[in-house]
Design an enzyme around this catalytic site. Structure first.
Site, PDB file in Angstrom:
ATOM      1  N   ASP A   1      37.894  40.382  39.286  1.00  8.43           N
ATOM      2  CA  ASP A   1      38.530  40.933  38.233  1.00  8.43           C
ATOM      3  C   ASP A   1      38.080  39.989  37.115  1.00  8.43           C
ATOM      4  O   ASP A   1      38.179  40.337  35.980  1.00  8.43           O
ATOM      5  CB  ASP A   1      39.986  40.896  38.478  1.00  8.43           C
ATOM      6  CG  ASP A   1      40.700  39.696  39.109  1.00  8.43           C
ATOM      7  OD1 ASP A   1      41.930  39.631  39.066  1.00  8.43           O
ATOM      8  OD2 ASP A   1      39.984  38.919  39.532  1.00  8.43           O
TER       9      ASP A   1
ATOM     10  N   ARG B   1      45.028  50.191  40.059  1.00 12.64           N
ATOM     11  CA  ARG B   1      44.671  51.301  39.406  1.00 12.64           C
ATOM     12  C   ARG B   1      43.524  52.265  39.495  1.00 12.64           C
ATOM     13  O   ARG B   1      42.716  51.510  40.052  1.00 12.64           O
ATOM     14  CB  ARG B   1      44.337  50.704  37.588  1.00 12.64           C
ATOM     15  CG  ARG B   1      45.555  50.968  36.858  1.00 12.64           C
ATOM     16  CD  ARG B   1      45.217  50.362  35.456  1.00 12.64           C
ATOM     17  NE  ARG B   1      44.865  49.064  35.512  1.00 12.64           N
ATOM     18  CZ  ARG B   1      45.172  47.751  34.811  1.00 12.64           C
ATOM     19  NH1 ARG B   1      46.186  48.312  33.975  1.00 12.64           N
ATOM     20  NH2 ARG B   1      44.755  46.835  35.035  1.00 12.64           N
TER      21      ARG B   1
ATOM     22  N   SER C   1      39.873  42.155  43.644  1.00 11.44           N
ATOM     23  CA  SER C   1      40.164  40.414  42.842  1.00 11.44           C
ATOM     24  C   SER C   1      40.547  39.758  44.222  1.00 11.44           C
ATOM     25  O   SER C   1      41.704  39.080  44.366  1.00 11.44           O
ATOM     26  CB  SER C   1      41.387  40.778  42.062  1.00 11.44           C
ATOM     27  OG  SER C   1      41.014  41.912  41.047  1.00 11.44           O
TER      28      SER C   1
HETATM   29  C1  G6P Z   1      44.478  43.127  34.837  1.00 11.78           C
HETATM   30  C2  G6P Z   1      43.111  43.280  35.386  1.00 11.78           C
HETATM   31  C3  G6P Z   1      43.010  43.153  36.788  1.00 11.78           C
HETATM   32  C4  G6P Z   1      43.587  41.758  37.129  1.00 11.78           C
HETATM   33  C5  G6P Z   1      45.030  41.598  36.742  1.00 11.78           C
HETATM   34  C6  G6P Z   1      45.725  40.184  36.765  1.00 11.78           C
HETATM   35  O1  G6P Z   1      45.337  43.946  35.005  1.00 11.78           O
HETATM   36  O2  G6P Z   1      42.565  44.936  35.038  1.00 11.78           O
HETATM   37  O3  G6P Z   1      41.949  43.126  37.494  1.00 11.78           O
HETATM   38  O4  G6P Z   1      43.773  41.557  38.609  1.00 11.78           O
HETATM   39  O5  G6P Z   1      44.770  41.980  35.219  1.00 11.78           O
HETATM   40  O6  G6P Z   1      46.746  40.252  36.314  1.00 11.78           O
HETATM   41  P1  G6P Z   1      48.119  40.453  37.184  1.00 11.78           P
HETATM   42  O7  G6P Z   1      49.139  39.803  36.277  1.00 11.78           O
HETATM   43  O8  G6P Z   1      48.222  42.200  37.265  1.00 11.78           O
HETATM   44  O9  G6P Z   1      47.918  39.858  38.585  1.00 11.78           O
HETATM   45  C1  BGC Z   2      41.709  35.664  44.101  1.00  8.80           C
HETATM   46  C2  BGC Z   2      40.857  35.885  42.949  1.00  8.80           C
HETATM   47  C3  BGC Z   2      41.007  36.983  41.876  1.00  8.80           C
HETATM   48  C4  BGC Z   2      42.491  36.135  41.188  1.00  8.80           C
HETATM   49  C5  BGC Z   2      42.999  36.799  40.268  1.00  8.80           C
HETATM   50  C6  BGC Z   2      42.875  35.273  43.472  1.00  8.80           C
HETATM   51  O1  BGC Z   2      43.916  35.040  44.480  1.00  8.80           O
HETATM   52  O2  BGC Z   2      41.281  34.961  45.196  1.00  8.80           O
HETATM   53  O3  BGC Z   2      39.356  36.683  43.603  1.00  8.80           O
HETATM   54  O4  BGC Z   2      40.165  36.729  40.960  1.00  8.80           O
HETATM   55  O5  BGC Z   2      43.311  35.954  42.333  1.00  8.80           O
HETATM   56  O6  BGC Z   2      43.364  37.900  40.420  1.00  8.80           O
END
Ligand code: G6P
Ligand code: BGC
Ligand code: BGC
Length: 924
Positions: A664, A549, A610
Site C-alpha cells: 500500500d 476494497r 499491505s
Molecule cells: C488507504 C489505502 C490502503 C491502506 C490504507 C491504510 O485506504 O488505500 O491501501 O492500507 O489507506 O490506512 P488504514 O487506516 O485504512 O489502515
Molecule cells: C505492513 C505493511 C503495510 C503497513 C501499512 C504494516 O503492518 O507490514 O506492509 O504497508 O502495515 O498498512
C-alpha cells in the site's frame, strides 16, 4: 484646629474641640437628626432594584460581556466541588486581607472520613500600617516572617509543608495556585503587586526567608474558604458570605454558564466581588453625603462603593462622619468634637458594634464616647445608638439585597422555582453585630421568598475551608506530578529523535546490503513512478487497511476514474485459513464485477497487499509475516499471488488476470506520483505503518543492475524488532506488545499506528487509575476491556474544536465516570501518545529523504511524500507534527506531503498499467 471636611465640619467651645460658648440644641435638631438617619433608610423598592441590578451585572459578567464592563467581576476560582470530606492531612494556612490590618497563620489538621475534628491552631499578627501601603515585597516578607515565627512553635523539622494562601482581594485566577491581583481594597495599597501573581510573590518571600520548605499549593479567596469550611453535617454550603473589614460572596455556578470556561458540566465556584458593585441607578439614591465623603477620603475613591456601605472597615467611619456632622451643628455633644471624632478611623468597627448592640447599656456607650474624647449628654448616647443602628441596619439590608441577587441567580442557573440552600457566613461583622444576621435573614426572606436559606456560621473564619481547598489542590498537584512522571517517557527530545533517525539510516543500509537488519528493505520491482502515459481499465484490490476494497480504475487521457466497493473481512476470516481468506477475496471480486457489469470481462488486476512480502517480481510476493491482526494460516512463506490465482481457479473466475502485487505504500506513492512526479516516497500511517521510496538500484544488493531506481518497501513497522528501540519503549508499549498476536514483532508500528495507540492510552489510563490519579482510583470494567479505547477517540479528543465537555462525553460513553480534571488528564495522555507516534514517524521520514538526498549527492532535495492512512488523515495534529519533525531533522530537504485521495488501489492500477505497457513493449 479649624479643619473643614467634605461635610464642612468646624471646631467649637473653649475646651479643646468645643465652641467658645456651649451651643444651645438647635430647635430643628430633631429634623437634622431625622434627616441624617433618613438618609440611611433604604426602601424595599430600592433594595429590589439593587437586587435586580446586581443580578443583571452578574449575568453580564458570566456571559463575558465586556462593554459596558459589568461592575461585579464574577471571578472563577478553580474550586469545582464542595468538600468530599475525604480531605486529610496537615496544612498551613496563611490568611491575608480577611481581617483588616492583621494576618493570621493557622495549622489545620483534616481528619478525612475519620470524623472527629481537630481544632485548628492559629496566631494573628498585626500588620504595621506602613507595611500595608509600602512596597509589595515588604508585605510578603512580613508574611513570610510571621509564617516562620508561627511554625517555630511546631515540631516541623524539615518536613515539607503544604500551604493554602487565603488572599482576600479581587484576583484573576488561572489555576488553583496561580492568581493575579486585580486591585487592592480595604486599606491595602502596596506597590508592585497589582497585576502580579501573588502566589509567586509569596513563594519568593518564603524562599528569601528560607526557614521552612513550604509549598504554596493553593490560593483561595476568603469567601471561598468560608464556603468550603462549612461543617459537613450542616452543609454542604454552596454560598460563602463574608462581611468583615470588606465584604464579598461566592457561590457554586453551573460551569456551562461561565463563558470564560470551556466547560459545560459540573459546577465552579465564582467569587462575585460584589464590593465593586456600583450602579448609579440602583445605588445612587441610597448613597448618602456621608458615603461620598467617606469614599472621597478613602485610599481608593470611586472604587468598592458597595463595600464602603457594608464592610466593617467603613461602618465606624460612616458613624464618625455622621456624629461629627451632628456635633458640628450642635445637635450632639453640645457641639463639642474630639480629635478621634474629627480624624479618619477615629471610631473603630468594634466601637460601632458595641454601641449598636442593644444589650450594651447606655453606660457602655457613654464610656466609649468618653474614650473618644467626647463629653456625651444622656440624650447623646441614645442618638449615637440610633446612628450606629441606622448605619448597620442599612449595611445588613444592602448585604441582603446582594445575597438575594445571588440566590436569584442560583434559581435561574439551576432552573429551580424554589431553592433550598445553605449559606456559610464568616467575618467579624457577623460575630460582633448580633442584629446584622437577623436583619439580613429577614430582608432575604422579603427579597427571595422562594428560597429556604439556612445560615451556617463558619467556625474559624474559613481557615478550615482554605485547608480543604489546599487538600484538594495538594491532591491535584500530586496527581499532576504522577501524570508528568508517567508521560515523561513519551516526551522525546530532539537528541532521541535524531538517534532514531540515525539508527534507521544504519538499519536501511544494512537491509539494502542484505545484512541482518530489522528493516527488510524489500525490492518491489517498481522501477519508475508513473509518467502519465498509462491508459486502460484495471481491476484493483486493496487489502490490509481498515477496509478491503475492490476497485475498477479507468486511466484515460482525461485522468483516472475510480469506482469501488468496500467489503468487510471478518476477524474469523482474517485469522482463519488462507484458503478461506482468498476465497472470500475472490467472492468479493466476482460480486463487484457483477455489480459493475464486468462479469466475463478480462481486466488486468493490481493487488494492493499491505503486508511484508519479498517480491521476486511484480507479480510474485512471498508473504513474510502477517501483521495488523491478520493471521490466516498457510500463507506466510507463500506467494500470495499464487494463493489468489488458486482461489480464482477454485471459483472458475478465470477471466481475472493478476498482473501486479504492490504494497500500500507503493500504491500510495504511485497514486500521488501520477499527479506530482516528485513524489518518490510513500507513507502509510493507518492501521499499520510503513514507508517506501525510490532507491538507487546500485544500492540494492539483492537486485541486479547499477543504473536506474527501484522502489523499496522498507517495512519499517518492524524497525526495532532487534531491540534497538528498547531505550524508548515503555512498560505500556511492552503490555500492548505482550497482548498482541505477534509479540516482539512490529515494535515501531506498535508505537505509531492506529491499531495500537488506543491500547497504549488505555494502559496508561489503567496505570494512572491504579495510582488513584484518575477516576478516583476506581478502574471500571470497561477500561479493563481490550481495544475498548479506539484510536479514533484520540483524534476526536485532541481536536481543537472539541471542548472538554465533549471529551467527557466520549469517556462517559465508555462508562467512565469522570471529573473535569480527569477529562483534562485523559486529553494530555492522548496528546503525549500521539505526539510520540508522530515524532517517531517524522524521524523515519527524515531518515528516508536524507537517504535520497545523499544518494543523489544533493545539497538540497525537493521531494514529495504520498501519504495515506486513517490516523494520518483524521488526527488533528499528527500530520503537522510529522512535518515539523522532518523539518527539524532533515532541514536540507524540502518535503511536501501529498494526501492520497483515492487510496492505493489507484496506485496498484497504475503499477499494473506500467507493467502492461512494459509487457507490450517487450512483446512488439
Ligand atoms: C488507504 C489505502 C490502503 C491502506 C490504507 C491504510 O485506504 O488505500 O491501501 O492500507 O489507506 O490506512 P488504514 O487506516 O485504512 O489502515
Ligand atoms: C505492513 C505493511 C503495510 C503497513 C501499512 C504494516 O503492518 O507490514 O506492509 O504497508 O502495515 O498498512
Ligand atoms: C475583596 C474580596 C474579599 C472581601 C472580603 C473585598 O474587599 O475584594 O476579595 O473577599 O473583601 O474580605
Amino acid at each position: 484646629m479649624d479643619s473643614v471636611g467634605p461635610l464642612g465640619l468646624q471646631q467649637g467651645d473653649g475646651a479643646p474641640g468645643c465652641p467658645q460658648e456651649a451651643l444651645p440644641c438647635p430647635s430643628n435638631s430633631p429634623e437634622l437628626v431625622q434627616e441624617c438617619l433618613r438618609q440611611f433608610k433604604v426602601t424595599g423598592a430600592q433594595l429590589r432594584q439593587i437586587q435586580a441590578s446586581l443580578l443583571g451585572s452578574m449575568e453580564q459578567a458570566l456571559s463575558g460581556q465586556a462593554n459596558p464592563a459589568p461592575t461585579v467581576r464574577m471571578l472563577p476560582t478553580y474550586v469545582g466541588s464542595v468538600p468530599h470530606g475525604t480531605e486529610q492531612g496537615d496544612f498551613v494556612v496563611l490568611e491575608l486581607g480577611a481581617i483588616g490590618a492583621s494576618l493570621r497563620v493557622l495549622w489545620v489538621t483534616l481528619m478525612g472520613t475519620k470524623g472527629h475534628r481537630m481544632e485548628p491552631q492559629s496566631r494573628e499578627f498585626v500588620i504595621p500600617q506602613e507595611v500595608m501601603v509600602g512596597p509589595g515585597q515588604q508585605l510578603f516578607d512580613f508574611a513570610a516572617r510571621c509564617l516562620s515565627e508561627f511554625l517555630d512553635a511546631f515540631p516541623v523539622g524539615n518536613q515539607g509543608l503544604q500551604l493554602g494562601f487565603s488572599f482576600s482581594f479581587p484576583c484573576h485566577q488561572t489555576g488553583l495556585d496561580k492568581s493575579t491581583l486585580i486591585s487592592w481594597t480595604k486599606g491595602f495599597r502596596c506597590s508592585g503587586v497589582e497585576g502580579q501573581d501573588v502566589v509567586q510573590l509569596l513563594r519568593d518571600a518564603i524562599q528569601r526567608q528560607g526557614a521552612y520548605s513550604i509549598d504554596v499549593v493553593a490560593v483561595v479567596n476568603d469567601a471561598v474558604g468560608t464556603m468550603m469550611g462549612c461543617e459537613p453535617g450542616a452543609g454542604p454550603c454552596e454560598v460563602g458570605l463574608v462581611v468583615d473589614t470588606g465584604t464579598n460572596a461566592c457561590y457554586m455556578e453551573e460551569a456551562r454558564h461561565v463563558a470564560v470556561l470551556d466547560e459545560d458540566r459540573g459546577r465552579v465556584c465564582i467569587s462575585v466581588e460584589w464590593g465593586s458593585f456600583s450602579d448609579d441607578g440602583a445605588l445612587g439614591p441610597v448613597l448618602t453625603t456621608f458615603d461620598h465623603a467617606l469614599d472621597h477620603e478613602s485610599l481608593n475613591p470611586g472604587a468598592q462603593r458597595f463595600e464602603k456601605m457594608i464592610g466593617g472597615l467603613y461602618l465606624g467611619e460612616l458613624v464618625r462622619l455622621v456624629l461629627a456632622h451632628l456635633a458640628q451643628r450642635g445637635v450632639l455633644f453640645g457641639g463639642c468634637t474630639s480629635p478621634a471624632l474629627l480624624s479618619r478611623g477615629g471610631i473603630l468597627p468594634e466601637h460601632v458594634a458595641e454601641m449598636e448592640d442593644p444589650s450594651a447599656g447606655a453606660a457602655r456607650v457613654h464610656t466609649i464616647l468618653q474614650d473618644l474624647g467626647l463629653r456625651p449628654r444622656a440624650s447623646d448616647t441614645e442618638l449615637v445608638r440610633h446612628v450606629c443602628a441606622a448605619v448597620c441596619t442599612r449595611a445588613a439590608q444592602l448585604c441582603a439585597a446582594a445575597l438575594a441577587a445571588v440566590l436569584s441567580r442560583l434559581q435561574r442557573s439551576r432552573e429551580q422555582e424554589t431553592l433550598q440552600i445553605a449559606v456559610a457566613t464568616g467575618g467579624r461583622v457577623f460575630e460582633r453585630h448580633p442584629r446584622f444576621l437577623s436583619i439580613l435573614q429577614e430582608t432575604v426572606m422579603l427579597l427571595a421568598p422562594r428560597c429556604d436559606v439556612s445560615f451556617i456560621p463558619s467556625v474559624d473564619g474559613g481557615g478550615r475551608g482554605v485547608a480543604m481547598v489546599t487538600a484538594v489542590a495538594a491532591r491535584l498537584a500530586a496527581h499532576r506530578r504522577l501524570l508528568e512522571e508517567t508521560l515523561a517517557p513519551f516526551r522525546l527530545t530532539r537528541e532521541q529523535l535524531a538517534a532514531v533517525q540515525a539508527q534507521m539510516r544504519e538499519a536501511m543500509a544494512r537491509g539494502l546490503r542484505g545484512e541482518a537488519s530489522s528493516l527488510r528493505m524489500l525490492p518491489t520491482y517498481v522501477r519508475a513512478t508513473p509518467d502519465g502515459s498509462e491508459r486502460g481499465d484495471f481491476l484493483a484490490l486493496d487489502l490490509g487497511g481498515t477496509n478491503f476494497r475492490v476497485l475498477l480504475v479507468r486511466v484515460a487521457t482525461g485522468g483516472v476514474q475510480i469506482s469501488s466497493q468496500i467489503y468487510s473481512i471478518p476477524e474469523c476470516v482474517a485469522q482463519g485459513s488462507g484458503q478461506q481468506l482468498f476465497d472470500h477475496i475472490v467472492d468479493c471480486i466476482v460480486d463487484f464485477q457483477q455489480k459493475q457489469g464486468l462479469s466475463g470481462q478480462s481486466l488486468p488486476l493490481g493487488f494492493t497487499f499491505s503486508f511484508p512480502c519479498r517480491q521476486l517480481g511484480l507479480d510474485q510476493g512471498i508473504l513474510l509475516t502477517w501483521t495488523k491482526g491478520f493471521n490466516a494460516s498457510d500463507c506466510e512463506g507463500q506467494d500470495v499471488v499464487c494463493l489468489l490465482r488458486e482461489a480464482i481457479r477454485r471459483r472458475q473466475a478465470t477471466e481475472l488476470n493478476v498482473v501486479a502485487i504492490v504494497n500500500d505504500t507503493v500504491g500510495t506513492m504511485m497514486s500521488c506520483g501520477y499527479e506530482d512526479p516528485r513524489c518518490e516516497v510513500g507513507l502509510i500511517v493507518g492501521t499499520g505503518t510503513n514507508a517506501c521510496y525510490m532507491e538507487e538500484l546500485r544500492n540494492v544488493a539483492s537486485v541486479a543492475g547499477d543504473s536506474g531506481h527501484m522502489c523499496i518497501n522498507m517495512e519499517w513497522g518492524a524497525f526495532g524488532d532487534d531491540g534497538s528501540l528498547g531505550m524508548l519503549s515503555t512498560n505500556f508499549d511492552a503490555s500492548v506488545d505482550q497482548a498482541s498476536i505477534n509479540p516482539g514483532k512490529q515494535r515501531f508500528e506498535k508505537m505509531i499506528s492506529g491499531m495500537y495507540l488506543g491500547e497504549i492510552v488505555r494502559h496508561v489510563l489503567l496505570h494512572l487509575t491504579s495510582l488513584g490519579v484518575l477516576f478516583r482510583g476506581q478502574p471500571t470494567q470497561r477500561l479493563q476491556t481490550r481495544d475498548i479505547f479506539k484510536t479514533k477517540f484520540l483524534s476526536e479528543i485532541e481536536s481543537d474544536s472539541l471542548a472538554l465537555r465533549q471529551v467527557r462525553a466520549i469517556l462517559e460513553a465508555l462508562g467512565l465516570p469522570l471529573t473535569s480534571d480527569d477529562a483534562l488528564m485523559v486529553l494530555e495522555v492522548c496528546q503525549a501518545v500521539s505526539q510520540r507516534a508522530a515524532q517517531l514517524c517524522g524521524a523515519g521520514v527524515a531518515a528516508v529523504v536524507e537517504k535520497i538526498r545523499e544518494n543523489r549527492g544533493l545539497e538540497e532535495l525537493t521531494v514529495s511524500v504520498g501519504v495515506d492512512g486513517t490516523l494520518y488523515k483524521m488526527h488533528p495534529h499528527f500530520s503537522s507534527l510529522v512535518a515539523a519533525t522532518v523539518q527539524e531533522l532533515a532541514p536540507r530537504c524540502a518535503v511536501t506531503f501529498l494526501q492520497s485521495e483515492d487510496g492505493s488501489g489507484k496506485g496498484a492500477a497504475l503499477v499494473t498499467a506500467v507493467a502492461c505497457r512494459l509487457a507490450q513493449m517487450t512483446h512488439v
